[in-house]
Design a protein around this motif. Sequence first.
Motif, PDB file in Angstrom:
ATOM      1  N   HIS A  82       0.832  -1.213   0.000  1.00 52.65           N
ATOM      2  CA  HIS A  82       0.000   0.000   0.000  1.00 52.65           C
ATOM      3  C   HIS A  82       0.869   1.266   0.000  1.00 52.65           C
ATOM      4  O   HIS A  82       0.665   2.189   0.787  1.00 52.65           O
ATOM      5  CB  HIS A  82      -0.956   0.003   1.201  1.00 52.65           C
ATOM      6  CG  HIS A  82      -1.929  -1.130   1.178  1.00 52.65           C
ATOM      7  ND1 HIS A  82      -2.115  -1.983   2.248  1.00 52.65           N
ATOM      8  CD2 HIS A  82      -2.756  -1.565   0.195  1.00 52.65           C
ATOM      9  CE1 HIS A  82      -3.020  -2.889   1.924  1.00 52.65           C
ATOM     10  NE2 HIS A  82      -3.430  -2.662   0.693  1.00 52.65           N
ATOM     11  N   GLY A  84       1.404   2.992  -3.001  1.00 55.31           N
ATOM     12  CA  GLY A  84       1.175   3.627  -4.288  1.00 55.31           C
ATOM     13  C   GLY A  84       0.970   5.121  -4.148  1.00 55.31           C
ATOM     14  O   GLY A  84       1.203   5.721  -3.091  1.00 55.31           O
ATOM     15  N   ARG A  86      -0.890   8.867  -4.009  1.00 54.83           N
ATOM     16  CA  ARG A  86      -2.093   9.452  -3.418  1.00 54.83           C
ATOM     17  C   ARG A  86      -3.093   9.678  -4.555  1.00 54.83           C
ATOM     18  O   ARG A  86      -2.831  10.462  -5.470  1.00 54.83           O
ATOM     19  CB  ARG A  86      -1.771  10.750  -2.712  1.00 54.83           C
ATOM     20  CG  ARG A  86      -2.989  11.399  -2.027  1.00 54.83           C
ATOM     21  CD  ARG A  86      -2.593  12.695  -1.370  1.00 54.83           C
ATOM     22  NE  ARG A  86      -1.812  12.468  -0.168  1.00 54.83           N
ATOM     23  CZ  ARG A  86      -2.296  12.504   1.073  1.00 54.83           C
ATOM     24  NH1 ARG A  86      -3.565  12.789   1.272  1.00 54.83           N
ATOM     25  NH2 ARG A  86      -1.523  12.290   2.101  1.00 54.83           N
ATOM     26  N   THR A  87      -4.212   8.997  -4.493  1.00 54.77           N
ATOM     27  CA  THR A  87      -5.137   8.916  -5.616  1.00 54.77           C
ATOM     28  C   THR A  87      -6.500   9.491  -5.261  1.00 54.77           C
ATOM     29  O   THR A  87      -7.001   9.282  -4.156  1.00 54.77           O
ATOM     30  CB  THR A  87      -5.294   7.445  -6.066  1.00 54.77           C
ATOM     31  OG1 THR A  87      -4.009   6.915  -6.390  1.00 54.77           O
ATOM     32  CG2 THR A  87      -6.209   7.332  -7.274  1.00 54.77           C
ATOM     33  N   LEU A 122      -7.716   1.961  -1.479  1.00 52.88           N
ATOM     34  CA  LEU A 122      -6.645   2.668  -2.162  1.00 52.88           C
ATOM     35  C   LEU A 122      -6.965   4.151  -2.315  1.00 52.88           C
ATOM     36  O   LEU A 122      -6.054   4.983  -2.421  1.00 52.88           O
ATOM     37  CB  LEU A 122      -6.394   2.044  -3.536  1.00 52.88           C
ATOM     38  CG  LEU A 122      -6.049   0.541  -3.536  1.00 52.88           C
ATOM     39  CD1 LEU A 122      -5.767   0.077  -4.959  1.00 52.88           C
ATOM     40  CD2 LEU A 122      -4.864   0.242  -2.632  1.00 52.88           C
ATOM     41  N   VAL A 123      -8.259   4.475  -2.332  1.00 54.28           N
ATOM     42  CA  VAL A 123      -8.700   5.871  -2.326  1.00 54.28           C
ATOM     43  C   VAL A 123      -9.542   6.071  -1.069  1.00 54.28           C
ATOM     44  O   VAL A 123     -10.656   5.555  -0.980  1.00 54.28           O
ATOM     45  CB  VAL A 123      -9.540   6.217  -3.572  1.00 54.28           C
ATOM     46  CG1 VAL A 123      -9.971   7.688  -3.519  1.00 54.28           C
ATOM     47  CG2 VAL A 123      -8.750   5.952  -4.840  1.00 54.28           C
ATOM     48  N   SER A 164      -2.557  11.405  -8.648  1.00 53.91           N
ATOM     49  CA  SER A 164      -3.155  10.565  -9.674  1.00 53.91           C
ATOM     50  C   SER A 164      -4.664  10.571  -9.483  1.00 53.91           C
ATOM     51  O   SER A 164      -5.147  10.518  -8.343  1.00 53.91           O
ATOM     52  CB  SER A 164      -2.612   9.134  -9.575  1.00 53.91           C
ATOM     53  OG  SER A 164      -2.962   8.372 -10.711  1.00 53.91           O
ATOM     54  N   ILE A 215      -9.048   2.593 -10.477  1.00 51.26           N
ATOM     55  CA  ILE A 215      -8.375   3.043  -9.256  1.00 51.26           C
ATOM     56  C   ILE A 215      -7.019   2.364  -9.094  1.00 51.26           C
ATOM     57  O   ILE A 215      -6.015   3.016  -8.773  1.00 51.26           O
ATOM     58  CB  ILE A 215      -9.275   2.787  -8.036  1.00 51.26           C
ATOM     59  CG1 ILE A 215     -10.436   3.786  -8.023  1.00 51.26           C
ATOM     60  CG2 ILE A 215      -8.475   2.880  -6.734  1.00 51.26           C
ATOM     61  CD1 ILE A 215     -11.474   3.505  -6.963  1.00 51.26           C
ATOM     62  N   TYR A 219      -3.537   4.271  -8.985  1.00 56.36           N
ATOM     63  CA  TYR A 219      -2.721   4.112  -7.775  1.00 56.36           C
ATOM     64  C   TYR A 219      -1.284   3.720  -8.110  1.00 56.36           C
ATOM     65  O   TYR A 219      -0.330   4.150  -7.446  1.00 56.36           O
ATOM     66  CB  TYR A 219      -3.379   3.048  -6.906  1.00 56.36           C
ATOM     67  CG  TYR A 219      -2.780   2.844  -5.532  1.00 56.36           C
ATOM     68  CD1 TYR A 219      -2.967   3.780  -4.516  1.00 56.36           C
ATOM     69  CD2 TYR A 219      -2.060   1.690  -5.241  1.00 56.36           C
ATOM     70  CE1 TYR A 219      -2.439   3.563  -3.247  1.00 56.36           C
ATOM     71  CE2 TYR A 219      -1.527   1.471  -3.979  1.00 56.36           C
ATOM     72  CZ  TYR A 219      -1.721   2.418  -2.984  1.00 56.36           C
ATOM     73  OH  TYR A 219      -1.205   2.203  -1.726  1.00 56.36           O
TER      74      TYR A 219
END
Length: 707
Positions: A82, A84, A86-87, A122-123, A164, A215, A219
């Motif tokens: 985790h 990746g 900042r999305t 992830l978001v 992103s 997503i 990410y």
Amino acid sequence: MQNQYRLGIDAGGTFTDFILADRKGGVRIFKALSTPGNPTEAIRNGLATIQEETGLTPETIVSNADLCINGTTVGLNALITHTGARTGLIATLGHEDSIEIRLGHKEDGYRYDPDYPPATMLVPRYLRRGIAGRVLSDGSVHTPLDEDAVRDACRHFLREGVESVAISFVWSVLHPDHERRAAEIVREMMPAVHLTVGSDLYPQVREYTRTSTAIVNAYLAPILQRYVHAVDGYFQSLGARHPVRYFQSNGGLALGSTVSDQSVYAINSGPASAPQAALWLGEPWGMRDIITVDMGGTSFDITLTRDGRANVSKNIDFLRYRIGIPMIQVETLGAGGGSIGWIDSMGLMQMGPQSAGSEPGPACYGKGGTMPTTTDANLVLGYLNPQGLVGGRLPLDVEKAREAIRIHLAEPLGISVEKAAYGMFTIVNNNMVNGIRRVSVERGYDPRDFVLNCAGGATGAHITALAREMGIRKVLVSKLASGLCAFGQIISDVKYNYMAPAPIRLEGAESAARLDALFAGLETRGREDLAGDGFAADRVSIGRSLDMRYVGQVHECTVNVEPFEITEPSLDRLKAAFHARHEELYTYSEPNSAVEVVNVESAITGAVDKPGRMELPAGQGARGALIGTRAMIFDASGIPHETPVYDGALLGAGDRISGPAVIQEVTTTIIVEPGWLAELHHSGVYVLTLGAPVEASQPAELAAETV
């Protein structure tokens, strides 16, 4: 010397493998420890090792290579840890939480576990913005897009440091204009941000899957973009005349620019090349039904080819995230050479999924590791050369291995170190067998109809035990087994997937014409893209698939078909293919029920010239390769037996060895269990066949069968 070499690089969790091939059929394998914190460092270290052993400088190799190919775990590692980008997500108002609702689905095995934690988003919720504007299921616009809301979302993302953005609206695959307008606004207000548009990346029906895929791509994109920039820059500095190709999860190669934009395709790029390598190895015998197992330092990967075609999965939950794009089906377990043995709350021995990795590594590496691992067990059982691995470059400490097993397993369980080691070996094998069943039995295939192919540096010690447990009687082990995925990359082709939604019932001439036009449009795009990539028309091939179901079914299955003109009469061919696949998967079909298509896909492949095949000279008999004996344990009694040890470098084509025996190659060790016969083929592949049992206590001089 131009186009003299081809270089394949496969970055794993513990080792990064290098395959260097030349036009004459020479193929060599090299290894370097992976450097997760700086992946390009492992590439530099590996090229330095190649120079040390061959005298070829990195500049000489790269500037005279027709292809340099990289399979990377950068995206996979970012998803696992985790780490990746900042999305932010721009979604249809009211659908911001679809990625948490997840269609109400909880992963298999945890459906009734109230304590199983939800997946990490992830978001996060505060970076998801719902936008008014609605498209209906027939593609018509019910509510216009609220462009001011998109601008408000951009201002919010700028304040929060978003790097992103993913855009995914309901039914955008039928009317993408709203997504495209939102993308224009994002580009105007956030020119530095990486942007993923769901209907461009994954133009398929199913809103949750499309949103989740977008997503994941967003990410990972900045991470892959930076990685590709660093690798491309490094190879350019070495004088590369051709762009680096990157291996994708769909089983093909792509340019770095494609991987940067479609990063979700690079998640599982390393093991996805295994099926191609397996088919190459099995070609001299016409073997097309092959299960490949790859045991490295951290994980155990399984892939399957049936009738020369690799299993491809779509719409899967990968690391708890739904991904829609086609991926070579790779079953991955936490069962590698670094898998740690431990005792659970019930007092039972377990293996993994925790791993010692490369740092600190197994206890026997002497790098500070204190926990017992699979490698430690194999060393205690006598399977591994106590002088060290990788030709002695990685020394091993037997006493540290025994100490780790004694303290953490043997004494708490009240058994000997030897019995504990064999218990570790057996448990990790059972874990791997369960994974093989998921790829074969649970997909409708009988594993006994397949050949088992060995890949990965640690697999050779387990391969005959795994085959025996699965009822498989023939095994392939290449001299390149420990770097087989890197080898698979250098013999793979360029491949791109093109998709379109197709909610069409298979009835009538109009439906046939719509399907034929959809495929024609996708394949025209594919041919044009490959032509721009330098491929002549005669080097391009096409594969088709359709997501199909019986009318009224909730879920569909993917059916592969050969390209042909779709007319009303030929709809029966599509129906027949669907009925056959449905019966293969679910043991029944309904030939009298109406069938409908949901999505279509064309896979466009550009054929790459293949390097020469390895050719070994005829052997002089296995006795000349016998270098001694070693005490080895083959059953739960823990009693060792003196077992012959052969130097693989001294074996030639046609040499045969009966088990029990161990064959030591530079980068792998092959355990030939009692009852198995190994024969080395001139292509550099050991063919192991289950035959008449041979007693483990048989003297070494009687264990070598030569022809």
